[in-house]
Structure formats: C-alpha cells, structure tokens
Design an enzyme around this catalytic site. Structure first.
Site, PDB file in Angstrom:
ATOM      1  N   LYS A   1       8.682  14.264  -6.226  1.00 14.17           N
ATOM      2  CA  LYS A   1       8.511  15.130  -5.061  1.00 14.17           C
ATOM      3  C   LYS A   1       9.759  14.962  -4.211  1.00 14.17           C
ATOM      4  CE  LYS A   1       6.034  15.978  -0.772  1.00 14.17           C
ATOM      5  NZ  LYS A   1       7.305  15.943   0.008  1.00 14.17           N
TER       6      LYS A   1
ATOM      7  N   SER B   1       7.888   5.816   5.507  1.00 12.28           N
ATOM      8  CA  SER B   1       7.266   5.220   6.689  1.00 12.28           C
ATOM      9  C   SER B   1       5.979   4.484   6.329  1.00 12.28           C
ATOM     10  CB  SER B   1       6.941   6.311   7.708  1.00 12.28           C
ATOM     11  OG  SER B   1       5.898   7.148   7.234  1.00 12.28           O
TER      12      SER B   1
ATOM     13  N   GLY C   1       2.993   7.153   6.477  1.00 11.54           N
ATOM     14  CA  GLY C   1       2.914   8.018   5.303  1.00 11.54           C
ATOM     15  C   GLY C   1       2.589   7.246   4.041  1.00 11.54           C
TER      16      GLY C   1
ATOM     17  N   GLU D   1       7.638   1.041  -0.515  1.00 16.69           N
ATOM     18  CA  GLU D   1       8.554   0.244   0.311  1.00 16.69           C
ATOM     19  C   GLU D   1       8.543   0.889   1.681  1.00 16.69           C
ATOM     20  OE1 GLU D   1      11.299  -0.291   2.623  1.00 16.69           O
ATOM     21  OE2 GLU D   1      12.646   0.636   1.159  1.00 16.69           O
TER      22      GLU D   1
ATOM     23  N   CYS E   1      16.355   0.651   5.960  1.00 16.90           N
ATOM     24  CA  CYS E   1      15.113  -0.120   6.010  1.00 16.90           C
ATOM     25  C   CYS E   1      15.382  -1.606   6.175  1.00 16.90           C
ATOM     26  CB  CYS E   1      14.273   0.144   4.765  1.00 16.90           C
ATOM     27  SG  CYS E   1      15.191   0.091   3.229  1.00 16.90           S
TER      28      CYS E   1
ATOM     29  N   GLU F   1       8.647  -1.780  13.522  1.00 21.46           N
ATOM     30  CA  GLU F   1       9.969  -1.219  13.266  1.00 21.46           C
ATOM     31  C   GLU F   1      10.255  -0.026  14.175  1.00 21.46           C
ATOM     32  OE1 GLU F   1      12.506   0.282   9.387  1.00 21.46           O
ATOM     33  OE2 GLU F   1      10.409   0.890   9.531  1.00 21.46           O
TER      34      GLU F   1
END
Length: 500
Positions: A178, A236, A239, A259, A296, A385
């Site tokens: 995707k 995120s 999500g 991750e 990240c 974060e």
C-alpha cells in the site's frame, strides 16, 4: 526530463486504473484502491507463492539485484518526483535511493550464503533405547503473501521498495504494497521498477502488486484479507495500533510487524557532560534537526544530572538550535502534528521554554524545553514522541533519579549513553535497564542514521514496535517472513530445494 505519473495500481503485472482518484498537491491524480482490487492483488500473490515460494536463493538474489538496477535506471524520475512531493532536497533523495538499492543488494548477498535458513539435522538413532529416534531436519520456509505499508518520512528506504519489501522478497514471499499517499508518484516510479524486474526475471506477475490510495478503508481491507500472512508497517503509534488490532481480530490472526517510533532518550553522564558538554550539545542539535527531525530515531530527550554543567549544556544546545532555520516538513499533516505536540509540551505544568521559535504552515523551527525528573516522571505526555525538531532536557537530582527515569521509560528504538571512563560505574548501573527498554543501545554518538547491516536492530519493546523480537532493518529482518518447518523421515526427493 519531466516525469508524468500514470496514476495506476500495479496488480498481477498490469497497470490498473481505479474508478476513484485522489489528487496530490503536485496536481497529479492517482487511483484509490478498493476492496475488489485488494482481493485481486492478494489472489494474484497467493497464486504466485506456489512457484515463487519454491525458487532457489539464487533465483531470488537475481530478482533483488534486478530491482536495484531498475531503480537506478529511473534515478532521475525518482529524484524529480521525490523532491516535488516531499520537499526533501535532491541530495537527500539521491542518498536514500542509494540506501534503498543497497538493501536489495545486501539481501541478495545474504540469501546466497544460506545461513538465514538456520538448517538443523538430527540423524536417526534406530538403536536408541528405550525408543529409537527418527531422522529430523529443520529449515526456515517462507510464510506466504505479505502486506507492506509505505512510510511517510522515507519515500524510498521505507516505502514501496523499502526494507520490508526487500526482506519479504528475499524470503520468497510475494508482496502487496500500500503506497503512502504523501508521495504516490515516487512510489509509482519504484513500483514500475519492481514490476519490470519481476517480468525481466520471468517470475509470476503476482510476486509484486502496488495499491495506491488515501483511504483508511484500503489499509483495513488489506490487513484483513485472508490470504495475507503478515504485515510490515512503519508509521505512527495511532495508525499502527489500529492495524495491529485488526490483524489480531481476524478469524486467523497474523503477525503485525509495526515500527511505531520513540523518543530515543540520551543519558549524559557527569564526567562526559563536564568534559565535552559543548561538543554533545552541538551534536545533539544537528541530530535533532536533521531532516526537520522527521526520523523515528530522532533523540528527543536528554537526561542530565542537575548542576552548572547541565546549565551550560542547555545554553549551548539552545544557541546551536537557534542558528537552524525553519525547514519544510513532509506533509501538512506532519507539520500540524508537530505544532500540536510542541504546544502540548510548552503548555505542560513544570515545563520551561528554553527556545521557542515560531513556525508557519508546513515549516518547522526547532524548539527546546526543560523540566525536572520529578515533573517528567509524573507527566505521561512528556514521554510521548513529538515528530519533529523538538528537544526536552530532563534534570535529575542525582544518579539514582537518573536511573529512576530510565526505569520509567516506555519501549524505545534506541537509548544512548554519553560517558567517559570515570562514568563507567553509572553506565554499568544503567545498562541492564536500557537494554530491556531499547532495540539498540549506543555510546557517545547519536541514533539518527540506521546502518543497513547484519547486526542492526531497528525495533524494540512496545510501543517502539509491536514485536520486540523483530527488526525492520538489517538482514535479521528476513526472519519476520519465515517460519521453521521440521521434516521427519522424509526422503530427499520430497525435501525443499537446497536442503542439506
């Protein structure tokens, strides 16, 4: 040249235009995947698995190298689209393309060695008492079609042709990607390259499919399709957790390798801080603002022991950050989230603003805050974060409270120690805690920059990732898409190719 996107999906080796389209800020239109197109792509991937899952490592190594060559052949179009869609500079896109092709070539070398198969053999013991032992052989086998989600912050290295795709194909698993709607044109060019390599190697067209779209329904349809056997995701926490829950709720649950990011805390031990606080401050400012902080592994928190050395470090960091101009973020949504996160930290009780620079629209200026360990330990939001160039200094009273901060951390991708020889004792106290909290622990450096190598671990305890035993970078990542199978007393003619 000027690249004009075709806007189609790649499904079963064919460009497929969807009935619905979405338009990006660059003015290009792209297809929006539907449940029917998900079913077509997954069905084609399952059909491909019956041949692709039984190819030799050499066959797949040649595919991986062909993909790298096809990506390099489209370098100009990739850079053009990437710069237009993301606002990233040309040098960053070119460097990331090199990392992307390097991942494919690394996996080609890795699977040729054969060690990833982890073969084991227990010979038969027909005369063993009180009962004979059968012959047992074990090898790692591919699991089947894998769904991969492109990431927003790496349009190449963690996207259509990113590490998840490379690892799955190396394992022998067809891939349904995707693409991320933030950079569909860049993903399209890479998808064209992968589809061309699959055709060039004479493989089943279902080995690779690319579905474009900007709807959450598309992602949900993909992870819940019964033919998908695992999911690779970088994005995120919100999500990723939603998709993780969908995978777990399936009639046949599947692994979700997500991750999800972290604050990547740094612990500045006293001797190192006193001896080279200015050097660490300069390095932190550079790491914190690299790529507008959209990594990240961005080190968002620095833990220090209160005192004059901490005062000097904060002042030096502020001066270094103040010299960094606002940078363009990847999307309006990422910029909005950064501004909201900055405002949340700034408005938290007990937090002082050291450097508060205004940002507008899609731009992000660096910000620096400080608080005490007492406040941090009692304010959960300060451990979350903030995706962007924001730093928070946490002042601990003493070494014991620094250790308390470490113990209170959530799972992290990285933890860093800045230490000198005289800090060894405190470092030894911290290490048992930090290695439980993070997938990578480093000393006297900065975590931005994830080396693509055999020993790399890019993962960690939740919420850094959803599977603490996995990595999304490095050759060990192939193990996510393999499973062990034991063969008992099977004749050689029935064993997998290459089994010894």
């Amino acid at each position: 040249m000027t690249y004009t996107p075709h806007g189609a999906h790649w499904i079963a080796g064919k460009k497929t235009l969807g009935a619905e389209r979405f338009t990006t800020p660059t003015g290009h239109a792209f297809s929006v995947g539907t449940a029917a197109e998900v079913a077509l792509a997954c069905g084609s991937a399952e059909a491909a698995f019956w041949s692709f899952g039984h190819t030799t490592p050499e066959d797949r190594a040649q595919l991986l190298e062909a993909i790298a060559e096809e990506i390099d052949a489209r370098a100009e179009a990739i850079t053009e689209m990437g710069c237009a869609e993301t606002g990233l500079p040309e040098a960053r896109l070119n460097g990331e393309r090199g990392r992307t092709t390097g991942q494919f070539r690394l996996f080609a070398d890795h699977i040729r060695k054969g060690t990833y198969l982890d073969q084991r053999h227990d010979p038969a013991l027909p005369d063993r008492q009180p009962a004979p032992r059968p012959e047992l052989r074990m090898i790692q086998r591919p699991i089947g079609p894998v769904a991969v989600f492109g990431a927003s912050n790496f349009p190449l290295a963690f996207s259509v042709g990113g590490g998840d795709t490379a690892a799955a194909l190396a394992a022998g698993c067809p891939v349904v990607v995707k693409g991320h709607p933030a950079h569909p044109g860049t993903g399209e060019v890479v998808g064209d390259a992968i589809a061309a390599a699959v055709a060039r190697c004479g493989l089943h067209a279902g080995v690779f499919s690319l579905l474009q779209g900007d709807s959450h329904a598309l992602g949900g349809a993909l992870v819940t399709h019964p033919l998908i056997r695992a999911v690779g995701f970088t994005g995120s926490l919100r999500g990723g957790r939603a998709l993780f829950d969908l995978c777990a709720a399936r009639p046949e649950p599947i692994p979700f390798f997500g991750e999800l990011g972290s604050v990547n805390p740094m612990f500045l031990l006293p001797s190192a801080l006193a001896a080279r606080g200015d050097e660490i401050a300069s390095g932190w400012a550079g790491s914190l603002t690299m790529g507008a902080g959209q990594f990240c592994t961005n080190p968002g928190i620095a833990v220090v022991i209160d005192g004059p050395a901490a005062d000097a470090f904060i002042a030096q960091t502020s001066a270094a950050l103040d010299a960094v101009p606002p940078q363009t973020m990847l999307t309006d949504g990422i910029a909005d989230a950064y501004h909201a996160g900055r405002d949340l930290v700034a408005g938290s009780a007990g937090v002082q603003t050291v450097l508060g620079k205004p940002s507008d629209q899609r731009h992000a200026a660096p910000n620096l805050f400080e608080t005490t360990a007492d406040i941090w330990l009692n304010t959960h939001a300060l451990g979350e974060e903030v995706f962007g160039p924001l730093g928070l200094v946490v002042r601990a009273r003493d070494a014991d409270q620094m250790l308390e901060v470490a113990q209170a951390l959530q799972g992290q991708l990285t933890c860093t120690l800045h230490l000198d020889e005289n800090d060894t004792g405190l470092g030894q106290r911290l290490m048992p805690v930090l290695e439980r909290k993070a997938g990578r622990v480093l000393a006297n450096g900065f975590p931005t920059g994830v080396e693509v190598a055999d020993a790399m671990v890019h993962g960690g305890p939740y919420p850094a990732s959803t599977n603490f035993g996995a990595t999304s970078v490095g050759t060990l990542s192939i193990r996510r898409f393999l499973r062990p199978v034991c063969y008992q007393n099977l004749p050689d003619a029935l064993l997998p190719q290459g089994m010894t």
